[in-house]
Enzyme design. Structure first.
Site, short mmCIF file in Angstrom:
data_model
loop_
_atom_site.label_atom_id
_atom_site.label_comp_id
_atom_site.label_asym_id
_atom_site.label_seq_id
_atom_site.Cartn_x
_atom_site.Cartn_y
_atom_site.Cartn_z
N GLU A 1 33.91 58.22 56.49
CA GLU A 1 33.06 57.82 57.60
C GLU A 1 32.71 59.01 58.51
O GLU A 1 32.73 58.92 59.72
CB GLU A 1 33.73 56.71 58.41
N ASP B 1 38.33 46.49 53.74
CA ASP B 1 38.54 46.91 55.13
C ASP B 1 39.02 45.77 56.02
O ASP B 1 38.24 45.26 56.82
CB ASP B 1 37.25 47.51 55.69
N GLU C 1 39.97 42.96 64.36
CA GLU C 1 38.59 43.45 64.28
C GLU C 1 37.68 42.48 63.57
O GLU C 1 36.52 42.32 63.94
CB GLU C 1 38.61 44.80 63.57
#
Length: 730
Positions: free
Chosen positions: A318, A392, A420
């Site tokens: 990322e 993820d 998240e």
């Protein structure tokens, strides 16, 4: 005593913490009570007089041997706990009047030379809790090889009292199954917490090193109470400033506070620090100047912090720099840092969260493809830190195929505690069942019984170093986690990091009794809600193996329609592949063949829709809308919709059951959870409606009979914007 936990005794003592509850248009009541700050270390008077008297007779006169800072911490904790639980306590100065003795085996053996304690059963951090006969009376011992082990044993003993367990004739040994049990804080120097939903970072870097909040000590107490022995203070998307002399002094201040509690500090580091801080022309891990820079930096750190734990690294992922920028492997990058740390017994935790669109390989396969060939090429003080699933932190994922696949390289589990992808801090979701599901999954790495938990603990392959990491959900909110129920996820992570074989339900019961209520029936009712909550969330978010269909960037709410991001594998449409033909991602041998990365017989099981567990069905297969779901006999479309509606009903059930407990819970705790539950129900309905309406346009099928039509329309859901949703990266 060096802590009062923000309270006078055990009572709330600040007018800022009252909750104003409007009772009519013209009146309000001021309610005092437990605001969540004390977490599970809530040492209120035991309600049952007979039980309280029994514990007091067994424990009230106690003695802690040794003069270390940790021994003093044990004394402080026992005095605080027993004064609260019993109403009084008494430190004993003589073995003759003592009925509880805490210390190391060496210290205890001096006091009790004729008592054999079987210390060989206990490792460096483990402990023994045993009742023995001494001079005609019963004597309870908490014994360990080290003071820190004795601290862990002391917290276990207090937990037994808090949960009402019997102590008579107790004889238990507890050893941690993993060596590194670490929280990862994704906290930035400006106090923003990436993927944090409970306020700002608890680390006030501006005021450090001189200003020490009480919360730092209470954080250490809470972690020690569940066996966590390490904390990574900063974000994996690291700011190089953390390695500067000024910030290392701040890190030292925290390390000094944590040390008596057995907690080491770690830092996330940016791989390009030799350039950004040292002015070098490169950060190539094979460059002699780069190696020299890191060795000097490590020496500088250990001069300040002799027990510094080591580094956590996110590299070539990322946009983060890494060894790949110089044509080097992850092993070469990790080993360069490991060599610098080796003489201090420091560790490198090297994250396996790597994926890139230029690799031309499906995302779920990339970590395995990257790290499997490097097995055996890492130094002994390197662990590869792997997320529990191959994508993820989704609401549910199959386990990463890396677990068990690297016999020479330890795979360190990385769980997410912060939610998240699970509703942030307003959804009632206990993650214990998810953790247990992952840890109990059989990898078949060495035949049947090679569970993920055993792999991580080094019981399948003989890893010298083992570990488990949890991405923390802790912030500056008074209740630490933004939602009192979500404290349980911090708690269960620590307990399972210590012992992966513990039951999620047992741990939930412990937490409820320590945090919310001593009443058995009420504790049972809340535990049942907690055990339901994760499955409910999967149902209204991503049933049947759907994944990665959340909002863009902030990851808040549903957005299965997003198709316009910079790369395909960031978009929900890439993962669900909805079309008129069907739904799901084909990772079978007829698709991208991700199943090939698993051991037999798992790869064969997952290759066939008929044998793939339904919870992973759409993860591994693209199936027609009329495909029959074996468990219900419904079509894929009907089952999908029923699951979405079931999830909402389950959340409503949690809401209703919680509301029924108002008279039986502390008013502040009750009200905080009630308000969050109201949001939870609304957002579960939002998820259901948006997803069902979106997928319906592809299935072109009606809502199954008996289910109400989703409210709203798809256009309205698509237009919803949340520019200031919390936890976004910078």
């Amino acid at each position: 005593m060096q802590f009062i936990f923000g309270f006078l005794g055990n009572k709330l003592f600040t007018p800022l913490l009252v909750l104003l509850l409007a009772t009519s248009a013209n009146a309000s009541s001021i309610v005092t009570g437990e605001d969540g700050y004390r977490l599970w270390l809530k040492y209120d008077l035991i309600n049952d007089h007979n039980k309280r008297q029994g514990y007091q007779n067994q424990l009230a006169n106690w003695q802690v041997l040794g003069q270390s800072s940790t021994a003093q911490v044990i004394r402080d904790e026992l005095e605080y706990a027993f004064t609260g639980l019993f109403g009084k306590t008494s430190k004993s100065m003589s073995i003759r009047t003592t009925n509880l003795l805490v210390g190391t085996f060496a210290e205890l053996q001096k006091q009790l030379p004729k008592i054999k304690l079987a210390g060989e059963q206990v490792n460096a951090e483990g402990y023994l809790i045993k009742q023995v006969s001494y001079q005609g009376k019963k004597l309870l011992l908490v014994a360990a090889d080290t003071d820190v082990g004795a601290l862990y044993g002391t917290f276990h003993l207090i937990r037994l009292v808090q949960t009402g367990e019997k102590l008579a004739d107790i004889n238990l040994v507890s050893n941690p199954k993993t060596k590194l049990r670490v929280l990862n804080h994704w906290d930035n120097p400006d106090r923003h917490v990436e993927r944090g939903f409970a306020g700002q970072s608890i680390w006030d870097w501006h005021k450090l090193p001189d200003y020490h909040y009480q919360k730092y000590t209470d954080y250490a107490r809470a972690n020690a109470s569940i066996g966590i022995n390490g904390t990574v203070l900063n974000n994996v998307n690291a700011n190089p400033i953390m390695l500067t002399p000024a910030y290392l002094q701040k890190v030292k201040a925290l390390a000094d506070i944590f040390r008596p509690y057995g907690i080491k500090v770690y830092l996330s580091v940016k791989f390009s620090s030799p350039q950004s801080l040292g002015g070098l022309a490169t950060s190539d891990p094979l460059n002699a100047d780069v190696k020299h820079w890191w060795h000097n930096k490590v020496d500088e750190i250990y001069q300040l912090i002799p027990d510094f734990g080591g580094f956590l690294v996110k590299a070539n992922s990322e946009g983060q720099p890494g060894p790949g920028d110089y044509g080097r492997t992850h092993a070469q990058g990790a080993n360069m840092l490991a060599d610098a740390l080796a003489k201090y017994n420091g560790a490198v935790m090297w994250r396996a969260f790597v994926y890139a669109n230029e690799k031309n390989e499906e995302r779920s396969k990339q970590a395995y493809s990257e790290f499997k060939p490097l097995d055996g090429k890492f130094r002994d003080n390197v662990l590869v830190q792997v997320k529990n699933g191959p994508i993820d932190f989704q609401p549910r994922e199959p386990v990463s195929p890396l677990f068990g696949a690297t016999p020479k390289t330890p795979m360190m589990m990385e769980f997410q505690i912060t939610m998240e992808y699970l509703g942030f801090s307003t959804h009632f979701v206990y993650l214990g069942p998810m953790y247990q599901e992952v840890l109990d999954t059989d990898t078949y790495a060495k035949g049947q019984g090679s569970t993920v938990g055993k792999v991580v603990a080094g019981e399948v392959h003989p890893y010298k170093l083992t570990g488990m990491a949890g991405v923390a959900n802790i912030g500056s909110d008074r209740n630490w986690t933004g939602h009192i129920i979500l404290q349980s996820n911090w708690y269960v992570f620590g307990r399972m990091a210590w012992d992966y074989s513990l039951s999620a339900e047992t741990i939930a019961q412990e937490w409820v009794k320590m945090t919310l209520t001593q009443e058995q029936a009420v504790a049972k009712q809340i535990t049942e809600l907690m055990m339901l909550s994760h499955e409910a969330t999967v149902n209204y978010m991503t049933p049947l193996g759907l994944h990665h269909i959340m909002g863009t960037g902030h990851h808040y709410g549903p957005a299965p329609w997003v198709d316009n991001l910079g790369r395909a594998d960031w978009t929900p449409v890439y993962y669900h592949n909805a079309s008129k033909q069907g739904l799901g991602f084909n990772r079978s041998p007829t698709g991208v063949n991700a199943v090939e990365q698993y051991f037999s017989p798992i790869k064969q099981q997952l290759a066939n829709p008929a044998t793939t567990p339904e919870k992973y069905l759409l993860w591994f297969h693209h199936l027609p809308w009329d495909h029959t779901i074996a468990s219900s006999g419904r079509s894929l479309w009907d089952e999908l919709v029923h699951r979405y509606y079931l999830g909402v009903e389950q959340v409503k059930h949690i809401q209703q059951e919680w509301n029924s407990l108002q008279a039986k819970l502390d008013p502040l705790q009750f009200k905080q959870v009630q308000m969050a539950n109201n949001i939870h129900v609304k957002e579960a309905i939002w998820w259901r409606n948006a997803c069902v309406l979106y997928f319906q346009q592809f299935s072109n099928k009606p809502i199954p009979h008996g289910l109400e039509q989703p409210q709203g329309n798809l256009t309205e859901y698509k237009q919803m914007q949340f520019p200031y949703a919390p936890g976004q990266g910078h």
